[in-house]
Design a protein around this motif. Structure first.
Motif, PDB file in Angstrom:
ATOM      1  N   ARG A 166     -39.718  10.027 -13.668  1.00 49.72           N
ATOM      2  CA  ARG A 166     -40.927  10.528 -14.308  1.00 49.72           C
ATOM      3  C   ARG A 166     -40.690  11.924 -14.885  1.00 49.72           C
ATOM      4  O   ARG A 166     -41.075  12.215 -16.008  1.00 49.72           O
ATOM      5  CB  ARG A 166     -42.061  10.558 -13.286  1.00 49.72           C
ATOM      6  CG  ARG A 166     -43.401  10.814 -13.889  1.00 49.72           C
ATOM      7  CD  ARG A 166     -44.498  10.431 -12.945  1.00 49.72           C
ATOM      8  NE  ARG A 166     -44.546  11.291 -11.795  1.00 49.72           N
ATOM      9  CZ  ARG A 166     -44.658  10.872 -10.547  1.00 49.72           C
ATOM     10  NH1 ARG A 166     -44.707   9.591 -10.288  1.00 49.72           N
ATOM     11  NH2 ARG A 166     -44.711  11.723  -9.554  1.00 49.72           N
ATOM     12  N   HIS A 225     -57.339   0.956 -18.958  1.00 49.51           N
ATOM     13  CA  HIS A 225     -56.320   1.988 -18.821  1.00 49.51           C
ATOM     14  C   HIS A 225     -55.317   1.581 -17.742  1.00 49.51           C
ATOM     15  O   HIS A 225     -54.366   2.287 -17.475  1.00 49.51           O
ATOM     16  CB  HIS A 225     -56.970   3.336 -18.485  1.00 49.51           C
ATOM     17  CG  HIS A 225     -57.571   3.343 -17.113  1.00 49.51           C
ATOM     18  ND1 HIS A 225     -58.856   2.941 -16.874  1.00 49.51           N
ATOM     19  CD2 HIS A 225     -57.051   3.644 -15.927  1.00 49.51           C
ATOM     20  CE1 HIS A 225     -59.098   3.002 -15.590  1.00 49.51           C
ATOM     21  NE2 HIS A 225     -58.023   3.431 -14.985  1.00 49.51           N
ATOM     22  N   ALA A 284     -45.578   6.839 -15.171  1.00 48.07           N
ATOM     23  CA  ALA A 284     -46.616   7.485 -14.365  1.00 48.07           C
ATOM     24  C   ALA A 284     -47.305   6.532 -13.404  1.00 48.07           C
ATOM     25  O   ALA A 284     -47.979   6.966 -12.483  1.00 48.07           O
ATOM     26  CB  ALA A 284     -47.659   8.125 -15.276  1.00 48.07           C
ATOM     27  N   GLU A 306     -40.858  13.027 -18.697  1.00 46.44           N
ATOM     28  CA  GLU A 306     -41.783  14.119 -19.012  1.00 46.44           C
ATOM     29  C   GLU A 306     -41.059  15.239 -19.760  1.00 46.44           C
ATOM     30  O   GLU A 306     -41.567  15.792 -20.727  1.00 46.44           O
ATOM     31  CB  GLU A 306     -42.378  14.645 -17.694  1.00 46.44           C
ATOM     32  CG  GLU A 306     -43.665  15.383 -17.829  1.00 46.44           C
ATOM     33  CD  GLU A 306     -44.839  14.499 -18.211  1.00 46.44           C
ATOM     34  OE1 GLU A 306     -45.809  15.043 -18.738  1.00 46.44           O
ATOM     35  OE2 GLU A 306     -44.782  13.264 -18.000  1.00 46.44           O
ATOM     36  N   GLU A 331     -55.403   6.014 -22.747  1.00 49.51           N
ATOM     37  CA  GLU A 331     -56.019   6.935 -21.807  1.00 49.51           C
ATOM     38  C   GLU A 331     -57.404   7.294 -22.319  1.00 49.51           C
ATOM     39  O   GLU A 331     -57.783   6.919 -23.428  1.00 49.51           O
ATOM     40  CB  GLU A 331     -55.147   8.185 -21.667  1.00 49.51           C
ATOM     41  CG  GLU A 331     -53.827   7.856 -21.015  1.00 49.51           C
ATOM     42  CD  GLU A 331     -53.043   9.097 -20.663  1.00 49.51           C
ATOM     43  OE1 GLU A 331     -53.041   9.446 -19.494  1.00 49.51           O
ATOM     44  OE2 GLU A 331     -52.447   9.708 -21.549  1.00 49.51           O
ATOM     45  N   LEU A 374     -52.425  -0.421 -16.461  1.00 42.02           N
ATOM     46  CA  LEU A 374     -51.319  -1.209 -16.995  1.00 42.02           C
ATOM     47  C   LEU A 374     -51.017  -2.427 -16.135  1.00 42.02           C
ATOM     48  O   LEU A 374     -50.545  -3.436 -16.642  1.00 42.02           O
ATOM     49  CB  LEU A 374     -50.067  -0.335 -17.119  1.00 42.02           C
ATOM     50  CG  LEU A 374     -50.142   0.702 -18.237  1.00 42.02           C
ATOM     51  CD1 LEU A 374     -50.335   2.079 -17.660  1.00 42.02           C
ATOM     52  CD2 LEU A 374     -48.922   0.662 -19.093  1.00 42.02           C
ATOM     53  N   ARG A 380     -43.764   7.213 -20.989  1.00 40.70           N
ATOM     54  CA  ARG A 380     -44.406   8.180 -20.131  1.00 40.70           C
ATOM     55  C   ARG A 380     -45.504   7.509 -19.302  1.00 40.70           C
ATOM     56  O   ARG A 380     -45.654   7.749 -18.106  1.00 40.70           O
ATOM     57  CB  ARG A 380     -45.015   9.254 -21.025  1.00 40.70           C
ATOM     58  CG  ARG A 380     -45.250  10.547 -20.352  1.00 40.70           C
ATOM     59  CD  ARG A 380     -45.679  11.573 -21.361  1.00 40.70           C
ATOM     60  NE  ARG A 380     -46.507  12.537 -20.699  1.00 40.70           N
ATOM     61  CZ  ARG A 380     -47.743  12.842 -21.070  1.00 40.70           C
ATOM     62  NH1 ARG A 380     -48.258  12.275 -22.129  1.00 40.70           N
ATOM     63  NH2 ARG A 380     -48.434  13.723 -20.396  1.00 40.70           N
ATOM     64  N   LEU A 381     -46.250   6.642 -19.963  1.00 40.73           N
ATOM     65  CA  LEU A 381     -47.327   5.928 -19.295  1.00 40.73           C
ATOM     66  C   LEU A 381     -46.760   5.028 -18.197  1.00 40.73           C
ATOM     67  O   LEU A 381     -47.245   4.998 -17.069  1.00 40.73           O
ATOM     68  CB  LEU A 381     -48.062   5.083 -20.338  1.00 40.73           C
ATOM     69  CG  LEU A 381     -49.555   4.904 -20.234  1.00 40.73           C
ATOM     70  CD1 LEU A 381     -50.249   6.238 -20.101  1.00 40.73           C
ATOM     71  CD2 LEU A 381     -50.079   4.161 -21.450  1.00 40.73           C
TER      72      LEU A 381
END
Lengths: 321, 334
Positions: free
Chosen positions: A272, A212, A256, A276, A48, A214, A252-253
């Motif tokens: 998610r 950034h 998202a 989280e 990020e 994916l 987490r990535l």
């Protein structure tokens, strides 16, 4: 045999303050990072904003100086200026920038922009040079007439292609591509990524793709690493990372990223929120007491996959020294 | 019938918005019609320069009156917005229509504390006392998930991170509980994890206040995540309108299909991505007659296009512009 190897790279920026402007501490933009890139491979670096991914790219090209660590190219450490010159490192490693407009000189014609690296490293006659520029423009699918135009006359995707043509002009072995498509529209992004793949096949170039996104990295890269707070949290092949993520940050990535199937949206949101919540509950276990990412450990059952996971309490202690 | 009418928040009919380029006016938004209902998130998706932000700014009347022209009709609950003067618009903006901008830093006043910027909206649109306004602002800050509302109230925008700033913008936009929120690329400048949080927040607020949202974005993933209805925009026109399921599961228009096809997917490493040929022409050079997408799909014969493209209904609430969708195929699948 890898084309480039980054060993224990650290880039720390001093924080100065106080009466004598003494060093009060460091911003550890890159903190002890290792990576190696094979010839003809695209290596992905995901993180990020503020994770230090661009700093790694800049250090490899030589825009930033490393605090410590080494970058090995053809068996020699190119953080030393003497070696860079001897190995013609500056010719062999080129960069594509994110912002295509500010990375092209507005006062120069495309002809001069693309020819600049050639003039720098090779002695060509005017006609040979012209021929070469035309060839390069052809490779990235630009019309010949664009040679005598200025950067502002082109759209974002075209400018990015000019940036690629400039990077390829010296026949480099490695290109550091720092967010090459993140400012582009979807259809233009596809075009630029296709050209990058074509060039890779034609000249056997390695890419370090910093992004950034994916989705883009999964499309382009066999091996990749995920980065946060200046450290790698997870390294592996695309199957390792996308199918079997180990670190909470990677999970987490991945959770998202919006899914393009609208039917899954409820489950996606649930998943998610679950990840989280997990992240919030035991965030501490994944980082040491200085909020530093733990050291990478091999994931059992795989020789490509590494993750900065806590194994036991003693391991957490060790990482925090 | 009345109930249906009650549900309609915004009705845009034959909207044309033109900009002056070298003394001549060119339509950036060309004959767009859409209806926003209560409890609905209407996503407008398209690439840069297609006119989606112009559409948004036309609704809130933020265009420069000297260099732009708005024609057609924008009705908010039956009240015509086109042609209102600045004072009349001020009553509607903020109170009935809230706006969320793309770049949260430039949308906030750098010299004003965050708290004052939130209470400012309440000051102009309500009769609350100062203490009440502050209380409301703190509640709003808490509602949008700011961890320390009291402290943040006194901070300046530069002291906050991008995600926090966007939360402030959202709290300003919803301060007076507007019925319509216009969100112009609210998550584009943010990281994916923050983007997910902001999307969840917007969805929650929309449910809570039963408002309608016009959500402008170029990210199809975000559309799939948030939208109820979708309008796909190309060269100033809405080329396809439908529910989010229509657009993603049964796309009709060649542009929608090409766009969906160019998303990098999970497939094999090194697969070639689908590319749409050519470029979006600049406003001043755009051909105004016929199907505007035709130059980008040259392998489709001219006879497949309509001379004056019109909307064709292909399903319940699913409309496509031009007839070329019937015979369209990708170039590689002859």
């Amino acid at each position: 045999m890898s084309i480039i190897e980054v060993k224990n790279l650290k880039v720390w920026y001093p924080i100065r303050g106080g009466f004598f402007n003494t060093i009060k501490g460091y911003v550890k933009a890159v903190d002890d990072v290792n990576l190696s890139i094979e010839p003809g491979e695209t290596y992905g670096l995901i993180g990020e904003s503020g994770s230090g991914k661009s700093t790694i790219g800049k250090t490899i090209v030589g825009i930033e100086r490393p605090t410590s660590g080494s970058i090995i190219y053809k068996g020699e450490d190119v953080t030393k200026g003497r070696n860079r010159k001897k190995l013609k490192y500056n010719r062999d490693v080129q960069m594509i920038f994110q912002d295509s407009l500010s990375s092209l000189n507005p006062r120069k014609r495309i002809n001069d922009i693309i020819a600049e690296p050639i003039r720098n490293f090779e002695k060509l006659s005017k006609t040979e040079e012209n021929h070469r520029v035309k060839e390069l423009l052809d490779i990235v699918g630009m019309p010949k007439g664009s040679m005598y135009k200025y950067p502002f006359e082109f759209s974002g995707g075209q400018r990015q292609r000019i940036g690629i043509a400039r990077a390829v002009s010296t026949h480099p072995k490695l290109i550091v591509a720092d967010e090459p498509v993140s400012a582009l529209d979807l259809s233009v992004q596809a075009q630029v990524l296709n050209y990058m793949q074509d060039i890779q096949k034609e000249f056997n170039i390695s890419f370090l793709l910093i992004s950034h996104d994916l989705g883009v990295v999964r499309h382009m890269c066999k091996n990749l690493s995920i980065m946060t707070r200046g450290r790698f949290v997870e390294v592996g092949t695309r199957e390792d990372i996308y199918d079997r993520p180990q670190h909470i940050y990677t999970k987490r990535l991945l959770a998202a990223i919006p899914d393009i199937n609208p039917r899954n949206r409820q489950e996606d949101t649930k998943e998610r929120l679950r990840v989280e919540a997990e992240y919030e509950n035991d965030e501490k276990a994944w980082y040491d007491k200085n909020h530093r990412v733990l050291d990478l450990k091999p994931v059992s059952g795989s020789n490509t996959h590494y993750a900065a996971v806590p194994e036991s309490n003693s391991m957490v202690e060790q990482g925090g020294k | 019938m009345d109930k249906e009418k009650d549900n309609v928040l915004l009705e845009i009919e034959h909207l044309h918005t033109a900009f002056r380029i070298n003394g001549k006016f060119y339509n950036a938004v060309d004959d767009c019609s859409l209806t926003l209902r209560k409890n609905e998130i209407y996503a407008i998706v398209g690439e840069s320069g297609c006119g989606k932000s112009t559409l948004a700014t036309s609704i809130v009347g933020l265009l420069d009156p000297l260099n732009s022209k708005v024609k057609g009709s924008i009705k908010y609950r039956g009240q015509e917005l086109v042609g209102l003067n600045a004072d009349e618009y001020d009553k509607i903006r903020g109170e009935d229509i809230g706006m969320i901008f793309q770049d949260p830093l430039s949308a906030l006043n750098p010299l004003m504390r965050v708290g004052d910027q939130i209470t400012e909206a309440l000051y102009y649109h309500t009769k609350d006392s100062e203490a009440e306004r502050k209380k409301k602002a703190l509640e709003l800050l808490k509602r949008v998930g700011i961890p320390d509302p009291e402290g943040t109230f006194r901070r300046y925008p530069h002291e906050l991170s991008g995600g926090m700033r966007q939360r402030i913008i959202i709290s300003i936009a919803v301060a007076c509980s507007p019925e319509i929120i216009i969100a112009d690329e609210p998550t584009t400048a943010l990281d994916v994890t923050i983007q997910a949080q902001i999307i969840d927040l917007l969805k929650d607020i929309q449910k809570e206040k039963e408002s309608g949202i016009i959500f402008i974005t170029h990210d199809l993933g975000v559309v799939a995540e948030i939208a109820d209805r979708v309008g796909v925009m190309y060269a100033g026109q809405l080329v396809e309108i439908g529910s989010v399921f229509d657009i993603f599961e049964d796309p009709k228009h060649p542009y929608t299909r090409s766009l969906l096809n160019s998303i990098p997917q999970a497939g094999e490493l090194g697969d070639r991505l689908h590319v749409i040929q050519g470029n979006v022409p600049p406003l001043s050079e755009m051909k105004r007659s016929g199907c505007r997408f035709a130059p980008r799909i040259p392998w489709i014969p001219a006879s497949a296009h309509e001379e004056n493209p019109s909307y064709h209904q292909v399903g319940d609430g699913h409309y496509v512009l031009c007839t070329c969708y019937q015979t369209f195929h990708f170039q590689e699948e002859k």
